[in-house]
Design a protein around this motif. Structure first.
Motif, PDB file in Angstrom:
ATOM      1  N   THR A   1     -12.540  -4.828   4.888  1.00 40.82           N
ATOM      2  CA  THR A   1     -13.107  -5.111   6.203  1.00 40.82           C
ATOM      3  C   THR A   1     -11.990  -5.139   7.236  1.00 40.82           C
ATOM      4  N   ARG A   2     -12.383  -5.369   8.454  1.00 41.96           N
ATOM      5  CA  ARG A   2     -11.431  -5.482   9.565  1.00 41.96           C
ATOM      6  C   ARG A   2     -10.407  -6.587   9.292  1.00 41.96           C
ATOM      7  N   HIS A   3     -10.800  -7.596   8.526  1.00 40.47           N
ATOM      8  CA  HIS A   3      -9.951  -8.760   8.298  1.00 40.47           C
ATOM      9  C   HIS A   3      -9.233  -8.721   6.950  1.00 40.47           C
ATOM     10  N   THR A   4      -9.318  -7.607   6.248  1.00 40.89           N
ATOM     11  CA  THR A   4      -8.649  -7.476   4.960  1.00 40.89           C
ATOM     12  C   THR A   4      -7.151  -7.291   5.180  1.00 40.89           C
ATOM     13  N   SER A   5      -6.378  -8.040   4.434  1.00 37.45           N
ATOM     14  CA  SER A   5      -4.924  -7.903   4.523  1.00 37.45           C
ATOM     15  C   SER A   5      -4.463  -6.689   3.727  1.00 37.45           C
ATOM     16  N   LEU A   6      -3.343  -6.146   4.142  1.00 36.95           N
ATOM     17  CA  LEU A   6      -2.809  -4.934   3.545  1.00 36.95           C
ATOM     18  C   LEU A   6      -1.306  -5.115   3.354  1.00 36.95           C
ATOM     19  N   ILE A   7      -0.812  -4.770   2.171  1.00 32.09           N
ATOM     20  CA  ILE A   7       0.621  -4.815   1.914  1.00 32.09           C
ATOM     21  C   ILE A   7       1.063  -3.421   1.490  1.00 32.09           C
ATOM     22  N   PHE A   8       2.083  -2.913   2.144  1.00 36.84           N
ATOM     23  CA  PHE A   8       2.699  -1.654   1.746  1.00 36.84           C
ATOM     24  C   PHE A   8       3.974  -1.995   0.992  1.00 36.84           C
ATOM     25  N   LEU A   9       4.076  -1.510  -0.240  1.00 34.64           N
ATOM     26  CA  LEU A   9       5.267  -1.737  -1.047  1.00 34.64           C
ATOM     27  C   LEU A   9       5.938  -0.397  -1.330  1.00 34.64           C
ATOM     28  N   PRO A  10       7.172  -0.241  -0.936  1.00 30.95           N
ATOM     29  CA  PRO A  10       7.869   1.007  -1.239  1.00 30.95           C
ATOM     30  C   PRO A  10       8.152   1.113  -2.733  1.00 30.95           C
ATOM     31  N   LEU A  11       8.009   2.323  -3.268  1.00 26.19           N
ATOM     32  CA  LEU A  11       8.340   2.595  -4.662  1.00 26.19           C
ATOM     33  C   LEU A  11       9.678   3.317  -4.665  1.00 26.19           C
ATOM     34  N   ILE A  12      10.661   2.706  -5.288  1.00 21.13           N
ATOM     35  CA  ILE A  12      12.030   3.217  -5.214  1.00 21.13           C
ATOM     36  C   ILE A  12      12.631   3.276  -6.623  1.00 21.13           C
ATOM     37  N   ILE A  13      13.278   4.381  -6.923  1.00 21.51           N
ATOM     38  CA  ILE A  13      14.039   4.524  -8.168  1.00 21.51           C
ATOM     39  C   ILE A  13      15.436   4.992  -7.784  1.00 21.51           C
ATOM     40  N   ASN A  14      16.435   4.297  -8.317  1.00 19.38           N
ATOM     41  CA  ASN A  14      17.832   4.634  -8.021  1.00 19.38           C
ATOM     42  C   ASN A  14      18.093   4.754  -6.521  1.00 19.38           C
ATOM     43  N   ASP A  15      17.543   3.818  -5.773  1.00 14.08           N
ATOM     44  CA  ASP A  15      17.727   3.744  -4.325  1.00 14.08           C
ATOM     45  C   ASP A  15      17.104   4.905  -3.548  1.00 14.08           C
ATOM     46  N   GLU A  16      16.238   5.669  -4.209  1.00 11.03           N
ATOM     47  CA  GLU A  16      15.540   6.777  -3.549  1.00 11.03           C
ATOM     48  C   GLU A  16      14.047   6.515  -3.559  1.00 11.03           C
ATOM     49  N   PRO A  17      13.384   6.559  -2.398  1.00  8.25           N
ATOM     50  CA  PRO A  17      11.936   6.353  -2.370  1.00  8.25           C
ATOM     51  C   PRO A  17      11.206   7.529  -3.025  1.00  8.25           C
ATOM     52  N   PHE A  18      10.191   7.198  -3.844  1.00 10.47           N
ATOM     53  CA  PHE A  18       9.377   8.262  -4.425  1.00 10.47           C
ATOM     54  C   PHE A  18       7.902   8.074  -4.118  1.00 10.47           C
ATOM     55  N   GLY A  19       7.571   6.978  -3.442  1.00 11.13           N
ATOM     56  CA  GLY A  19       6.175   6.770  -3.094  1.00 11.13           C
ATOM     57  C   GLY A  19       5.940   5.421  -2.452  1.00 11.13           C
ATOM     58  N   LEU A  20       4.658   5.095  -2.357  1.00  9.99           N
ATOM     59  CA  LEU A  20       4.233   3.886  -1.673  1.00  9.99           C
ATOM     60  C   LEU A  20       3.030   3.310  -2.402  1.00  9.99           C
ATOM     61  N   MET A  21       3.064   2.016  -2.638  1.00 13.08           N
ATOM     62  CA  MET A  21       1.918   1.310  -3.221  1.00 13.08           C
ATOM     63  C   MET A  21       1.298   0.484  -2.111  1.00 13.08           C
ATOM     64  N   GLN A  22       0.004   0.655  -1.932  1.00 12.35           N
ATOM     65  CA  GLN A  22      -0.719  -0.105  -0.918  1.00 12.35           C
ATOM     66  C   GLN A  22      -1.645  -1.064  -1.639  1.00 12.35           C
ATOM     67  N   ILE A  23      -1.568  -2.334  -1.291  1.00  9.84           N
ATOM     68  CA  ILE A  23      -2.401  -3.367  -1.892  1.00  9.84           C
ATOM     69  C   ILE A  23      -3.261  -3.950  -0.767  1.00  9.84           C
ATOM     70  N   ALA A  24      -4.578  -3.993  -0.975  1.00  8.10           N
ATOM     71  CA  ALA A  24      -5.473  -4.506   0.057  1.00  8.10           C
ATOM     72  C   ALA A  24      -6.466  -5.480  -0.560  1.00  8.10           C
ATOM     73  N   GLY A  25      -6.679  -6.594   0.125  1.00 11.67           N
ATOM     74  CA  GLY A  25      -7.663  -7.549  -0.362  1.00 11.67           C
ATOM     75  C   GLY A  25      -7.627  -8.848   0.399  1.00 11.67           C
ATOM     76  N   ARG A  26      -8.736  -9.560   0.350  1.00 10.80           N
ATOM     77  CA  ARG A  26      -8.840 -10.834   1.064  1.00 10.80           C
ATOM     78  C   ARG A  26      -7.964 -11.928   0.476  1.00 10.80           C
ATOM     79  N   PRO A  27      -7.695 -11.931  -0.843  1.00  8.48           N
ATOM     80  CA  PRO A  27      -6.858 -13.033  -1.335  1.00  8.48           C
ATOM     81  C   PRO A  27      -5.381 -12.902  -0.980  1.00  8.48           C
ATOM     82  N   LEU A  28      -4.985 -11.811  -0.341  1.00  7.25           N
ATOM     83  CA  LEU A  28      -3.578 -11.633  -0.010  1.00  7.25           C
ATOM     84  C   LEU A  28      -3.201 -12.479   1.193  1.00  7.25           C
TER      85      LEU A  28
END
Length: 199
Positions: A164-191
């Motif tokens: 919903t409009r009020h759902t929290s969202l966390i973007f977590l960078p995915l990094i291996i050997n100091d190089e980004p390879f992606g992004l994990m997005q976590i969304a939910g009201r309990p955050l």
């Protein structure tokens, strides 16, 4: 009379104690809920660690992470870089297949395989792939990511995805050997913002 004042003072003291006890009880309930959330995160991470011990298959690991977080009422999305370092492509989202199909039908496009616009994940004001980012308005981010789709449709689809409009969202960078390879997005009201370091 003095007796009435004494009774009123006694009643006021008792009322103050009752209010204080109610506040303490509510604080204790909140601490208990936070502890339960923390325990759920630890259990989920334990399952992920166990899976890592069994396989190095990235798809299986991503599915395990998504499944564990989904049990906590949280939606997880993984986007990985393709060969182009500016192309962050959605590879996984932890929703039921029929809900994903409905979302894709409403959007008129595939979500798995969708390339996220760079302006969504490449924030000007922070090194996006060096720290986590907490956002409290999922809808605004989704509308920015999907400019060709009307905001009403975006909101409708997000609602079916459990957001919903009020759902929290966390973007977590995915990094291996100091190089980004992606992004994990976590969304939910309990955050909660305070829970970000634990994630």
């Amino acid at each position: 009379s003095a007796n009435d004042r004494s009774l009123l003072r006694s009643f006021a003291d008792q009322a103050a104690i009752a209010v204080q006890n109610a506040r303490l009880l509510e604080a204790e309930r909140q601490k208990s809920a936070e502890l339960a959330r923390s325990n759920a995160v630890i259990a989920a991470l334990s399952q992920v660690a166990s899976r890592l011990g069994e396989t190095l298959n990235l798809e299986q690991i991503i599915e395990t992470i998504g499944s564990e977080w989904q049990h906590m009422g949280v939606t997880v999305q993984f986007a990985l870089f393709s060969n182009d370092p500016k192309a962050l492509v959605i590879k996984y989202i932890s929703v039921e297949p029929e809900i994903l199909n409905l979302a894709e039908t409403m959007f008129g496009m595939k979500i798995i395989g969708f390339t996220l616009p760079e302006h969504i994940w490449a924030a000007q004001d922070q090194p996006f792939f060096r720290k986590s980012l907490f956002i409290t308005d999922t809808l605004s981010k989704a509308i920015l990511a999907l400019p060709s789709i009307t905001p009403t449709v975006v909101e409708f689809v997000l609602t079916h995805l459990g957001l919903t409009r009020h759902t929290s969202l966390i973007f977590l960078p995915l990094i291996i050997n100091d190089e980004p390879f992606g992004l994990m997005q976590i969304a939910g009201r309990p955050l909660r913002r305070g829970g970000l370091p634990a994630v």
